[in-house]
Design a protein around this motif. Structure first.
Motif, PDB file in Angstrom:
ATOM      1  N   LEU A 107       0.731  -1.245  -0.019  1.00 41.80           N
ATOM      2  CA  LEU A 107      -0.100  -0.092  -0.012  1.00 41.80           C
ATOM      3  C   LEU A 107       0.947   1.254  -0.211  1.00 41.80           C
ATOM      4  CD1 LEU A 107      -2.814   1.241   0.031  1.00 41.80           C
ATOM      5  CD2 LEU A 107      -2.630   1.170   2.625  1.00 41.80           C
ATOM      6  N   THR A 108       1.924   1.194   0.522  1.00 43.64           N
ATOM      7  CA  THR A 108       2.842   2.320   0.664  1.00 43.64           C
ATOM      8  C   THR A 108       3.268   2.729  -0.675  1.00 43.64           C
ATOM      9  OG1 THR A 108       3.742   1.812   3.029  1.00 43.64           O
ATOM     10  CG2 THR A 108       5.360   3.133   1.583  1.00 43.64           C
ATOM     11  N   ARG A 109       3.726   1.743  -1.276  1.00 47.10           N
ATOM     12  CA  ARG A 109       4.332   1.954  -2.774  1.00 47.10           C
ATOM     13  C   ARG A 109       3.213   2.385  -3.657  1.00 47.10           C
ATOM     14  NH1 ARG A 109       6.848  -2.687  -1.167  1.00 47.10           N
ATOM     15  NH2 ARG A 109       5.715  -4.245  -2.218  1.00 47.10           N
ATOM     16  N   TRP A 110       2.053   1.775  -3.601  1.00 46.28           N
ATOM     17  CA  TRP A 110       0.958   2.443  -4.287  1.00 46.28           C
ATOM     18  C   TRP A 110       0.708   4.028  -4.009  1.00 46.28           C
ATOM     19  CZ3 TRP A 110      -1.132   0.565  -8.435  1.00 46.28           C
ATOM     20  CH2 TRP A 110      -1.355  -0.443  -8.739  1.00 46.28           C
ATOM     21  N   LEU A 111       0.516   4.169  -2.592  1.00 45.83           N
ATOM     22  CA  LEU A 111       0.328   5.687  -2.202  1.00 45.83           C
ATOM     23  C   LEU A 111       1.326   6.652  -2.747  1.00 45.83           C
ATOM     24  CD1 LEU A 111      -1.078   5.080   1.194  1.00 45.83           C
ATOM     25  CD2 LEU A 111      -2.471   5.801  -0.888  1.00 45.83           C
ATOM     26  N   ARG A 112       2.809   6.180  -2.797  1.00 45.23           N
ATOM     27  CA  ARG A 112       3.808   7.071  -3.410  1.00 45.23           C
ATOM     28  C   ARG A 112       3.511   7.161  -4.752  1.00 45.23           C
ATOM     29  NH1 ARG A 112       8.855   4.258   0.057  1.00 45.23           N
ATOM     30  NH2 ARG A 112       8.497   5.300   2.040  1.00 45.23           N
ATOM     31  N   MET A 113       3.146   6.191  -5.492  1.00 51.73           N
ATOM     32  CA  MET A 113       2.973   6.391  -6.926  1.00 51.73           C
ATOM     33  C   MET A 113       2.034   7.420  -7.232  1.00 51.73           C
ATOM     34  SD  MET A 113       3.575   2.540  -8.596  1.00 51.73           S
ATOM     35  CE  MET A 113       2.264   1.802  -8.060  1.00 51.73           C
ATOM     36  N   LEU A 114       0.797   7.443  -6.303  1.00 49.70           N
ATOM     37  CA  LEU A 114      -0.365   8.252  -6.532  1.00 49.70           C
ATOM     38  C   LEU A 114       0.035   9.583  -5.878  1.00 49.70           C
ATOM     39  CD1 LEU A 114      -2.986   5.921  -5.274  1.00 49.70           C
ATOM     40  CD2 LEU A 114      -2.553   6.515  -7.717  1.00 49.70           C
TER      41      LEU A 114
ATOM     42  N   ALA B 261      -9.773  -0.844  -7.883  1.00 45.92           N
ATOM     43  CA  ALA B 261      -9.896   0.114  -6.649  1.00 45.92           C
ATOM     44  C   ALA B 261     -11.188   1.047  -6.669  1.00 45.92           C
ATOM     45  CB  ALA B 261      -8.637   0.636  -6.262  1.00 45.92           C
ATOM     46  N   GLN B 262     -11.084   1.897  -7.856  1.00 45.15           N
ATOM     47  CA  GLN B 262     -12.069   2.910  -8.140  1.00 45.15           C
ATOM     48  C   GLN B 262     -13.610   2.152  -7.947  1.00 45.15           C
ATOM     49  OE1 GLN B 262     -10.786   4.224 -12.050  1.00 45.15           O
ATOM     50  NE2 GLN B 262      -9.396   6.123 -10.956  1.00 45.15           N
TER      51      GLN B 262
ATOM     52  N   THR C 133      -6.811  -7.281  -0.282  1.00 47.63           N
ATOM     53  CA  THR C 133      -6.283  -6.950  -1.570  1.00 47.63           C
ATOM     54  C   THR C 133      -5.740  -5.621  -1.776  1.00 47.63           C
ATOM     55  OG1 THR C 133      -8.111  -6.542  -2.764  1.00 47.63           O
ATOM     56  CG2 THR C 133      -7.667  -8.890  -2.620  1.00 47.63           C
ATOM     57  N   GLU C 134      -4.933  -5.314  -2.532  1.00 50.00           N
ATOM     58  CA  GLU C 134      -4.381  -4.205  -2.834  1.00 50.00           C
ATOM     59  C   GLU C 134      -5.416  -3.211  -3.375  1.00 50.00           C
ATOM     60  OE1 GLU C 134      -1.661  -2.921  -1.253  1.00 50.00           O
ATOM     61  OE2 GLU C 134      -1.708  -4.930  -0.583  1.00 50.00           O
ATOM     62  N   PRO C 135      -6.423  -3.374  -4.208  1.00 51.52           N
ATOM     63  CA  PRO C 135      -7.431  -2.710  -4.761  1.00 51.52           C
ATOM     64  C   PRO C 135      -8.567  -2.472  -3.439  1.00 51.52           C
ATOM     65  CG  PRO C 135      -7.315  -4.462  -6.198  1.00 51.52           C
ATOM     66  CD  PRO C 135      -6.253  -4.754  -5.184  1.00 51.52           C
ATOM     67  N   GLU C 136      -8.797  -3.304  -2.793  1.00 51.67           N
ATOM     68  CA  GLU C 136      -9.683  -3.149  -1.757  1.00 51.67           C
ATOM     69  C   GLU C 136      -8.956  -2.104  -0.526  1.00 51.67           C
ATOM     70  OE1 GLU C 136     -10.042  -6.739   0.531  1.00 51.67           O
ATOM     71  OE2 GLU C 136     -11.674  -7.615  -1.178  1.00 51.67           O
ATOM     72  N   ARG C 137      -7.730  -2.163  -0.439  1.00 52.08           N
ATOM     73  CA  ARG C 137      -6.898  -1.192   0.472  1.00 52.08           C
ATOM     74  C   ARG C 137      -7.079   0.237   0.095  1.00 52.08           C
ATOM     75  NH1 ARG C 137      -2.372  -5.711   1.481  1.00 52.08           N
ATOM     76  NH2 ARG C 137      -3.633  -7.064   3.141  1.00 52.08           N
ATOM     77  N   LEU C 138      -6.632   0.139  -1.185  1.00 49.49           N
ATOM     78  CA  LEU C 138      -6.526   1.405  -2.076  1.00 49.49           C
ATOM     79  C   LEU C 138      -8.016   2.117  -2.028  1.00 49.49           C
ATOM     80  CD1 LEU C 138      -4.416   0.340  -5.021  1.00 49.49           C
ATOM     81  CD2 LEU C 138      -3.909   2.437  -3.378  1.00 49.49           C
ATOM     82  N   ALA C 139      -9.017   1.390  -2.173  1.00 43.79           N
ATOM     83  CA  ALA C 139     -10.460   1.692  -2.317  1.00 43.79           C
ATOM     84  C   ALA C 139     -10.610   2.156  -0.692  1.00 43.79           C
ATOM     85  CB  ALA C 139     -11.444   0.783  -2.447  1.00 43.79           C
TER      86      ALA C 139
END
Length: 156
Positions: free
Chosen positions: A12-19, A151-152, A70-76
């Motif tokens: 999740l950290t990596r995803w948030l950084r990319m965002l 995630a959206q 899952t990553e999509p769930e966490r991102l959502a």
């Protein structure tokens, strides 16, 4: 946004950084250090540790207990709670590895560092001035977009 993330949420950290978010993450920080950092730097604490979440709330910190598996769930979940846009804009992306803001890089300057196929087939590159990682929207980009789309759809 600025986040402090516990050791169970590395992806999740990596995803948030990319965002485009400033995310502090280290498996070497203990709970007290993480709480102190979140308070000192006015960061939102993201955790999968219910006890850590309760401690943060008791100290009046902005904290969120991440339940997704899952990553999509966490991102959502996080995007829904903090009204985050689930789209990558490379102009404000942070390095997924070290959290430094990425910079556009000239393809010619990277020629010696890239595989010949990568150099030949891609035009736009970004580089981390801190750790030297190089990024481009390669074959993995479809999977990134798919995860963000999922995630959206799941976003509350």
């Amino acid at each position: 946004m600025k986040f402090a993330v516990d050791g169970m949420l590395g992806k999740l950290t990596r995803w948030l950084r990319m965002l485009g978010h400033d995310v502090i993450y280290s498996v070497q920080l203990d709970d007290n250090q993480l709480l102190g950092l979140a308070k000192a730097e006015s960061r939102v604490l993201l955790t999968k540790d219910l006890e850590l979440y309760r401690r943060a709330i008791s100290k009046d910190l902005d904290a969120f207990y991440v339940e997704g598996t899952t990553e999509p769930e966490r991102l959502a979940e996080v995007a829904g709670r903090y009204s985050l846009e689930l789209a990558v804009n490379m102009c404000n992306s942070h390095c997924p590895v070290c959290n430094t803001l990425l910079e556009a890089a000239d393809k010619e300057d990277l020629k010696e560092l890239l595989e010949p196929n990568t150099y030949e087939h891609y035009e736009r590159f970004w580089r981390c001035s801190n750790c030297g990682q190089i990024y481009w929207q390669g074959a993995h980009w479809k999977q990134i977009l798919s995860t963000l789309s999922e995630a959206q759809t799941a976003k509350i």
